[in-house]
Design an enzyme around this catalytic site. Sequence first.
Site, PDB file in Angstrom:
ATOM      1  N   ARG A  23      26.430  26.351  63.896  1.00 48.58           N
ATOM      2  CA  ARG A  23      25.505  26.758  64.508  1.00 48.58           C
ATOM      3  C   ARG A  23      26.602  26.313  65.820  1.00 48.58           C
ATOM      4  O   ARG A  23      26.276  26.902  66.979  1.00 48.58           O
ATOM      5  CB  ARG A  23      23.424  26.537  64.979  1.00 48.58           C
ATOM      6  N   TYR A  55      25.869  51.275  78.513  1.00 43.33           N
ATOM      7  CA  TYR A  55      25.501  50.823  77.277  1.00 43.33           C
ATOM      8  C   TYR A  55      23.673  51.061  76.637  1.00 43.33           C
ATOM      9  O   TYR A  55      23.206  50.349  77.723  1.00 43.33           O
ATOM     10  CB  TYR A  55      26.068  50.479  75.946  1.00 43.33           C
ATOM     11  N   LYS A 106      32.356  46.809  67.365  1.00 43.81           N
ATOM     12  CA  LYS A 106      33.538  47.886  67.307  1.00 43.81           C
ATOM     13  C   LYS A 106      34.998  48.065  66.958  1.00 43.81           C
ATOM     14  O   LYS A 106      35.300  47.771  66.129  1.00 43.81           O
ATOM     15  CB  LYS A 106      33.366  48.655  68.750  1.00 43.81           C
ATOM     16  N   ASP A 137      32.265  45.286  80.159  1.00 47.73           N
ATOM     17  CA  ASP A 137      32.127  45.201  78.967  1.00 47.73           C
ATOM     18  C   ASP A 137      33.684  46.530  78.537  1.00 47.73           C
ATOM     19  O   ASP A 137      33.340  47.355  79.053  1.00 47.73           O
ATOM     20  CB  ASP A 137      30.670  46.059  78.620  1.00 47.73           C
TER      21      ASP A 137
HETATM   22  C1  LIG Z   1      27.849  49.371  70.986  1.00 45.58           C
HETATM   23  C2  LIG Z   1      27.331  48.707  72.077  1.00 45.58           C
HETATM   24  C3  LIG Z   1      26.663  47.551  72.716  1.00 45.58           C
HETATM   25  C4  LIG Z   1      25.280  45.940  71.734  1.00 45.58           C
HETATM   26  O1  LIG Z   1      26.575  45.864  70.797  1.00 45.58           O
HETATM   27  P1  LIG Z   1      26.032  45.056  69.352  1.00 45.58           P
HETATM   28  O2  LIG Z   1      27.221  44.624  68.519  1.00 45.58           O
HETATM   29  O3  LIG Z   1      25.601  46.700  68.619  1.00 45.58           O
HETATM   30  O4  LIG Z   1      24.908  44.376  69.755  1.00 45.58           O
HETATM   31  C5  LIG Z   1      27.432  47.131  74.167  1.00 45.58           C
HETATM   32  N1  LIG Z   1      27.988  47.812  75.273  1.00 45.58           N
HETATM   33  C6  LIG Z   1      29.093  48.430  74.429  1.00 45.58           C
HETATM   34  C7  LIG Z   1      29.803  49.815  75.069  1.00 45.58           C
HETATM   35  C8  LIG Z   1      28.598  49.592  72.997  1.00 45.58           C
HETATM   36  O5  LIG Z   1      29.213  50.615  72.401  1.00 45.58           O
END
Ligand SMILES: *Cc1c(COP(=O)(O)O)cnc(C)c1O
Length: 412
Positions: free
Chosen positions: A65, A117, A213, A188
Amino acid sequence: MTFADHPIETPPRAPSPVHRFGTLAVHAGSPHDPTTGAVIEAISLSTTFAQSAVGKPVGLYEYSRSSNPNRDNFERAVAALEHARYALAFSSGSATTANILQSLAAGSHVVSVSDVYGGTHRYFTKVALTHNVKVTFSPSIEVDIAELIRPETKLIWIETPSNPTLSLVDIRAVATIAHQHGILVVVDNTFLSPYVQNPLDHGADIVVHSVTKYINGHSDVVMGAAAFNSDALFEKLSFLQNAIGAVPSAFDSWLAHRGLKTLHLRAREATKNATTVATALEASPHVISVNYPGLASHPQHKIALKQHRDGMGGGMLSFRIKGGHEAAERFCQATKIFTLAESLGGVESLVEVPGAMTHAGIPRAQREAAGVWDDLVRVSCGIEDELDLKADVLQALEKAVVGPKLNGNGSA
Ligand SMILES: *Cc1c(COP(=O)(O)O)cnc(C)c1O
């Protein structure tokens, strides 16, 4: 503390600052195995590591961890691609957000773009509040920022491009004002990936990703990451990474690292495909409007030219279809290559209706004020052949908009 004037230093953990993106993607954090010569790192599944004496581990690791070889290597690669000294990986993009928010003292205030998001919005409004961190949302943060800052404001949260309307924020403009007040700026960068945009180069202090993503890119890992330059942030956030324990497995770190090695190829192809699809949509009589930062018609195209690599628009776009919500739903069912599904950034193309899916939790009036109409369709372009994607979108438009009219049951 402000990190405004912290220079982008040579990343000590990255292979070389002279190498370009593709070279770094393939080689950063990917040393050959010193004992076997293996070109690809082994998956290190051991949760614990032997010690030669009490408190004297044989190698660098004690307990998985806290750190393990696969996560370390992945973090080095992300740091190199985001021009950062440090990167930390988490079990999801959402866990990354949670760790950053948890680093703020109770009573802190955050200013965020309104168009964040959905899960980030949920964390800000339902979870952060429980440890007395308050968030103010702004639909036009570049204009409002100076007025929204309070003595207890500690963080600005930006998402650019926004989801699902693809509006852009000038990171430098916001960071300049934030830094005058000693406030950190988080961006982000999930929608563009480090190949198209490097927020730290535009003045951000922390860049976050849902690795789920584009970075992983194959729709088979849920993971997140944050990258930054400050030693103080590294101390604080790596402590929380271990203390909260929302960490990715060795196997997921290995898979995401494998995905990352082709990010430049995938991001270029997705941008090319999205440009072709956006251009075809814009020319179609069945479409009301198209949101794509790579189009000259995008209201903030100038920011794209300044902030994105070669003015690239990325792989995401959205558009309003004629015929209302029913036409939007019909469109998503009529595509043959695009799959109707949430998420984005994978090799396969996806479509969805945000008003009824990813953004259904937001009240209609608030949603429509942000441009998320019932007839809005969001598209994630994958890396299939651009002409096949264009043909698929055009045939689905015909079926969704023209077909029902011919049958006499159109809703428009
Ligand atoms: C999917 C997403 C998140 C969250 O990510 P997870 O891996 O699903 O927890 C945060 N910001 C954006 C822009 C996203 O598309």
